[in-house]
Structures are given as structure tokens and as C-alpha cells.
Design a protein around this motif. Structure first.
Motif, PDB file in Angstrom:
ATOM      1  N   GLY A 186       0.801  -1.230   0.000  1.00 15.88           N
ATOM      2  CA  GLY A 186       0.000   0.000   0.000  1.00 15.88           C
ATOM      3  C   GLY A 186       0.831   1.275   0.000  1.00 15.88           C
ATOM      4  N   MET A 187       2.156   1.120  -0.129  1.00 22.04           N
ATOM      5  CA  MET A 187       3.003   2.317  -0.176  1.00 22.04           C
ATOM      6  C   MET A 187       4.173   2.065  -1.116  1.00 22.04           C
ATOM      7  SD  MET A 187       4.430   1.718   3.676  1.00 22.04           S
ATOM      8  CE  MET A 187       5.892   2.722   3.747  1.00 22.04           C
ATOM      9  N   THR A 188       4.725   3.133  -1.708  1.00 25.57           N
ATOM     10  CA  THR A 188       5.877   2.920  -2.586  1.00 25.57           C
ATOM     11  C   THR A 188       7.149   2.925  -1.751  1.00 25.57           C
ATOM     12  OG1 THR A 188       6.062   5.276  -3.012  1.00 25.57           O
ATOM     13  CG2 THR A 188       4.796   4.008  -4.598  1.00 25.57           C
ATOM     14  N   GLY A 189       8.145   2.254  -2.270  1.00 28.36           N
ATOM     15  CA  GLY A 189       9.441   2.222  -1.589  1.00 28.36           C
ATOM     16  C   GLY A 189      10.485   2.854  -2.484  1.00 28.36           C
ATOM     17  N   GLU A 190      11.435   3.539  -1.904  1.00 21.87           N
ATOM     18  CA  GLU A 190      12.509   4.102  -2.719  1.00 21.87           C
ATOM     19  C   GLU A 190      13.768   3.263  -2.553  1.00 21.87           C
ATOM     20  OE1 GLU A 190      13.398   8.265  -3.033  1.00 21.87           O
ATOM     21  OE2 GLU A 190      11.407   8.747  -2.247  1.00 21.87           O
ATOM     22  N   THR A 191      14.310   2.831  -3.666  1.00 24.59           N
ATOM     23  CA  THR A 191      15.482   1.945  -3.638  1.00 24.59           C
ATOM     24  C   THR A 191      16.679   2.594  -2.939  1.00 24.59           C
ATOM     25  OG1 THR A 191      14.738   0.880  -5.660  1.00 24.59           O
ATOM     26  CG2 THR A 191      17.052   0.590  -5.095  1.00 24.59           C
ATOM     27  N   PRO A 193      17.375   5.004  -0.533  1.00 23.09           N
ATOM     28  CA  PRO A 193      17.499   5.023   0.934  1.00 23.09           C
ATOM     29  C   PRO A 193      17.604   3.630   1.556  1.00 23.09           C
ATOM     30  CG  PRO A 193      15.697   6.452   0.208  1.00 23.09           C
ATOM     31  CD  PRO A 193      16.174   5.707  -0.992  1.00 23.09           C
ATOM     32  N   MET A 194      16.888   2.643   0.972  1.00 28.18           N
ATOM     33  CA  MET A 194      16.926   1.279   1.519  1.00 28.18           C
ATOM     34  C   MET A 194      18.315   0.665   1.352  1.00 28.18           C
ATOM     35  SD  MET A 194      14.021   0.555   2.833  1.00 28.18           S
ATOM     36  CE  MET A 194      13.545   2.210   3.258  1.00 28.18           C
ATOM     37  N   VAL A 195      18.885   0.875   0.159  1.00 29.21           N
ATOM     38  CA  VAL A 195      20.229   0.347  -0.116  1.00 29.21           C
ATOM     39  C   VAL A 195      21.252   1.017   0.806  1.00 29.21           C
ATOM     40  CG1 VAL A 195      22.026   0.152  -1.886  1.00 29.21           C
ATOM     41  CG2 VAL A 195      19.654  -0.321  -2.482  1.00 29.21           C
ATOM     42  N   GLN A 196      21.019   2.302   1.094  1.00 25.74           N
ATOM     43  CA  GLN A 196      21.890   3.054   2.003  1.00 25.74           C
ATOM     44  C   GLN A 196      21.874   2.419   3.399  1.00 25.74           C
ATOM     45  OE1 GLN A 196      23.850   5.253   0.489  1.00 25.74           O
ATOM     46  NE2 GLN A 196      24.868   5.217   2.456  1.00 25.74           N
ATOM     47  N   PRO A 251      14.086  -2.555   9.058  1.00 22.47           N
ATOM     48  CA  PRO A 251      13.813  -1.236   8.458  1.00 22.47           C
ATOM     49  C   PRO A 251      13.264  -1.321   7.034  1.00 22.47           C
ATOM     50  CG  PRO A 251      16.075  -1.373   9.315  1.00 22.47           C
ATOM     51  CD  PRO A 251      15.506  -2.743   9.354  1.00 22.47           C
ATOM     52  N   MET A 252      13.532  -2.441   6.355  1.00 20.10           N
ATOM     53  CA  MET A 252      13.087  -2.581   4.962  1.00 20.10           C
ATOM     54  C   MET A 252      11.682  -3.169   4.860  1.00 20.10           C
ATOM     55  SD  MET A 252      16.522  -3.118   5.303  1.00 20.10           S
ATOM     56  CE  MET A 252      18.102  -3.030   4.487  1.00 20.10           C
ATOM     57  N   ILE A 253      11.170  -3.692   5.973  1.00 22.68           N
ATOM     58  CA  ILE A 253       9.824  -4.292   5.940  1.00 22.68           C
ATOM     59  C   ILE A 253       8.794  -3.191   6.197  1.00 22.68           C
ATOM     60  CG2 ILE A 253       8.263  -5.978   7.006  1.00 22.68           C
ATOM     61  CD1 ILE A 253      10.751  -7.592   7.854  1.00 22.68           C
ATOM     62  N   PRO A 254       7.876  -2.954   5.244  1.00 18.68           N
ATOM     63  CA  PRO A 254       6.860  -1.922   5.467  1.00 18.68           C
ATOM     64  C   PRO A 254       6.060  -2.219   6.737  1.00 18.68           C
ATOM     65  CG  PRO A 254       6.784  -2.738   3.211  1.00 18.68           C
ATOM     66  CD  PRO A 254       7.704  -3.643   3.957  1.00 18.68           C
ATOM     67  N   GLU A 255       5.783  -1.177   7.520  1.00 17.30           N
ATOM     68  CA  GLU A 255       5.091  -1.379   8.807  1.00 17.30           C
ATOM     69  C   GLU A 255       3.759  -2.090   8.657  1.00 17.30           C
ATOM     70  OE1 GLU A 255       4.872   1.857  11.645  1.00 17.30           O
ATOM     71  OE2 GLU A 255       6.878   2.519  11.000  1.00 17.30           O
ATOM     72  N   SER A 256       3.079  -1.839   7.526  1.00 17.07           N
ATOM     73  CA  SER A 256       1.757  -2.450   7.312  1.00 17.07           C
ATOM     74  C   SER A 256       1.859  -3.978   7.210  1.00 17.07           C
ATOM     75  CB  SER A 256       1.137  -1.901   6.024  1.00 17.07           C
ATOM     76  OG  SER A 256       2.003  -2.147   4.914  1.00 17.07           O
ATOM     77  N   GLY A 276      12.598  -7.217  -4.053  1.00 17.06           N
ATOM     78  CA  GLY A 276      13.411  -6.033  -4.354  1.00 17.06           C
ATOM     79  C   GLY A 276      13.938  -5.437  -3.061  1.00 17.06           C
ATOM     80  N   SER A 277      14.078  -4.105  -3.039  1.00 16.54           N
ATOM     81  CA  SER A 277      14.770  -3.479  -1.902  1.00 16.54           C
ATOM     82  C   SER A 277      13.885  -3.241  -0.680  1.00 16.54           C
ATOM     83  CB  SER A 277      15.398  -2.154  -2.349  1.00 16.54           C
ATOM     84  OG  SER A 277      14.415  -1.328  -2.926  1.00 16.54           O
ATOM     85  N   GLY A 278      12.559  -3.415  -0.831  1.00 17.27           N
ATOM     86  CA  GLY A 278      11.672  -3.226   0.317  1.00 17.27           C
ATOM     87  C   GLY A 278      11.368  -1.765   0.590  1.00 17.27           C
ATOM     88  N   GLY A 279      10.918  -1.490   1.818  1.00 19.13           N
ATOM     89  CA  GLY A 279      10.529  -0.123   2.180  1.00 19.13           C
ATOM     90  C   GLY A 279       9.121   0.214   1.748  1.00 19.13           C
ATOM     91  N   GLY A 280       8.549  -0.621   0.923  1.00 22.16           N
ATOM     92  CA  GLY A 280       7.204  -0.397   0.384  1.00 22.16           C
ATOM     93  C   GLY A 280       7.034  -1.310  -0.811  1.00 22.16           C
ATOM     94  N   GLY A 281       6.106  -0.975  -1.684  1.00 24.57           N
ATOM     95  CA  GLY A 281       5.893  -1.798  -2.879  1.00 24.57           C
ATOM     96  C   GLY A 281       5.369  -3.176  -2.532  1.00 24.57           C
TER      97      GLY A 281
END
Length: 308
Positions: A186-191, A193-196, A251-256, A276-281
Motif C-alpha cells: 500500500g506504499m511505494t518504496g525508494e530503492t 534510501p533502503m540500499v543506504q 527497516p526494509m519491511i513496510p510497517e503495514s 526487491g529493496s523493500g521499504g514499500g511496494g
């Protein structure tokens, strides 16, 4: 001739691991696709896409490519002036390769030497991956070139290590009870910051050690078992991988998705992993009994991508 379609991709295994030389397994996903088209640019989507192609063509003017893989930038810019845009339904920031499909489409249309995926040798695959890495780095800062390669080849690809990739055949999808599926966070993730975050973690010796000794071992074992269609060792290693990610990739697993991830591990009804990199998507799900998993994951949008 109609313009070829370039499909999205899904990295089934290898997220973050491929940075550290683990294996990876990636498959095309035809639900999402994109193609280069011309229009009068009357819609905002078309105008935006055309403008971003223009910016991208400026970047391409300043990069050096090997003779074998050179692009006809003059034609590309002429077409952009004539209303070229990338017509795509691939969601951005969902880990399914939106920029990869675009790069593949541009290479296919504007490379001076024309290739066919069937005729590319293993050594050319390696070269092409490097070229695609350069072409895609405009979008991500640094790119392995894997995403555009998958989108271009439109075949399952086994990433053997940092250098080598090869075509691979995955077991045919069957109408069984088991499934691999996507969950929309339900949210997009940006590659970026996650890779950082990942690279920050890699600075600590403990994390580097567990990455090499545990994550990569489970990851490679999953790929091996999946390609051999050995489902018991596959799910055993998959659980280890999911537990590991829950502990180390928080940190890469979306809270939802937190609770659902834990519930899968506690009940063994399904296991989740990053796509992929997580954070969303998207998040990837694996289950031996999809009907049961679907009930337990009520409220989430899901798409089945493979049955067994």
C-alpha cells in the motif's frame, strides 16, 4: 511492426544478497508492461514521460559505450521531439523493474547492432549486463544491470554471482494448492534510501558475518531446491530466510506488513520475504496452501504469480 512490449520482473531470491555475491533468481512478470509509443502528448502522463525521456537522452549523450552496444542517440532525440513517450503500467517504487523495462525498450529500439535474446551467448549476456548497469545507473545511482537484462531477455535468469548470469528454466506452473504471490504493502518504496541502510549495516562485522554465513546460505539453498522442484527443503530454507529477514531487515519491511510477516512464521501457513529493496511496494509470499494463506491475509491486496 508493432512496438515490442517489455514486461516487469520479479526478483524471487537474492535481494541485497546479490550485492554481496549471492545467487539470485529472477522471472519476467507479464501482468505489468511498457512500450515506446508516439502521441500528440495531450495527456499529462504522456508529457511527463516525454520530458523525462528528454532528460535521459541528455545523460546518454555523455556516456561512453562499447562499439557493440552503441545507441543511436540522434534518432532517439529526434523521436522525442516527435512525441515519443513510454506507455507503461509498471508501478514505480514497487520493486518490479519500472526503469529496467524502459532501459530495455530504448536499447532494443536504438542500438545500432540488433540482437535477439535467443542468439545472445553467455559471454555476451555478461557484457550486456554491464552495459545495462551503465544505462540504468541514471535512475538508481548504481545499478547491477540485472533488471533491464531480465526485461530485455524476457526469460528467467539465474544470477550465479556478481559477474555471471545465465538463462534458466523454472518448473512449469501447475494448478496445485501451493502458490507464490505478491502482497501490496500500500506504499511505494525508494530503492536509494533502503540500499543506504543496507550499506550502513554492512559496516558492522556481526551483520557482515550473518549475511555471509546465514542469509546467503539460505538464499542459495532456496534457489537450488526451487529449480529442482524439491519443495520440502525449499520451504525449510525459506522459513530460515524469512526469520532472518524479520530479524535483520526490519527497516526494509513496510510497517503495514510486520504483523502479517510474524503471523506467517508463527503458524507456518505462509512465509514472506522482500521483493526487491523493500521499504514499500510488493512483498513476496510463499505457501503450500494458498486458500488458507489467503484467508489469513484478508484485507491485503494479493496477486498469484506462480502455482505448484
Amino acid at each position: 511492426m508493432t512496438n515490442p512490449l517489455f514486461y516487469a520482473k520479479i526478483l524471487l531470491f537474492g535481494e541485497y544478497g546479490i550485492i554481496e555475491d549471492s545467487q539470485g533468481l529472477t522471472v519476467p512478470y507479464s501482468f505489468y508492461k511498457g512500450t515506446l509509443k508516439f502521441s500528440d502528448l495531450s495527456s499529462e502522463f504522456e508529457r511527463k514521460s516525454n520530458l523525462s525521456l528528454k532528460k535521459y537522452s541528455d545523460y546518454l549523450m555523455n556516456i561512453e559505450l562499447d562499439e557493440k552496444f552503441k545507441l543511436n542517440i540522434a534518432d532517439f532525440q529526434k523521436d522525442i521531439a516527435g512525441g515519443l513517450f513510454f506507455d507503461s503500467n509498471i508501478p514505480q517504487g514497487y520493486g518490479v523493474g519500472s526503469s529496467g523495462a524502459l532501459v530495455a525498450a530504448i536499447f532494443e529500439k536504438y542500438s545500432f547492432i540488433k540482437y535477439t535474446p535467443e542468439s545472445i551467448s553467455k559471454s555476451e549476456l555478461k557484457e550486456l549486463k554491464k552495459v545495462f548497469g551503465v544505462l540504468e545507473s541514471y535512475f538508481h545511482g548504481k545499478s547491477s544491470g540485472i533488471d533491464p537484462l531480465i526485461c530485455y531477455m524476457n526469460l528467467p535468469i539465474l544470477i550465479e554471482n556478481k559477474e555471471n548470469v545465465d538463462r534458466v528454466s523454472i518448473p512449469k506452473s501447475e494448478e496445485g494448492k501451493g502458490a507464490i504471490f505478491l502482497i501490496d504493502s500500500g506504499m511505494t518504496g525508494e530503492t536509494g534510501p533502503m540500499v543506504q541502510i543496507f550499506f550502513e549495516k554492512m559496516k558492522t562485522e556481526g551483520f557482515r558475518k550473518t549475511m555471509k554465513e546465514e542469509f546467503i546460505r539460505y538464499n542459495n539453498a532456496c534457489i537450488d531446491a526451487f529449480l529442482k522442484k524439491e519443495m520440502n527443503p525449499f520451504f525449510r530454507n525459506l522459513k530460515n530466510l524469512s526469520v532472518w529477514a524479520y530479524e535483520h531487515f526490519k527497516p526494509m519491511i513496510p510497517e503495514s506488513i510486520y504483523k502479517a510477516w510474524k503471523k506467517g512464521l508463527d503458524t507456518n501457513a505462509y512465509y514472506l520475504k522482500l521483493c526487491g529493496s523493500g521499504g514499500g511496494g510488493y512483498i513476496l509470499g510463499f505457501t503450500k496452501d494458498y486458500a488458507k494463506a489467503e484467508k489469513m491475509l484478508e484485507g491485503y491486496q494479493k496477486e498469484v504469480i506462480y502455482r505448484f
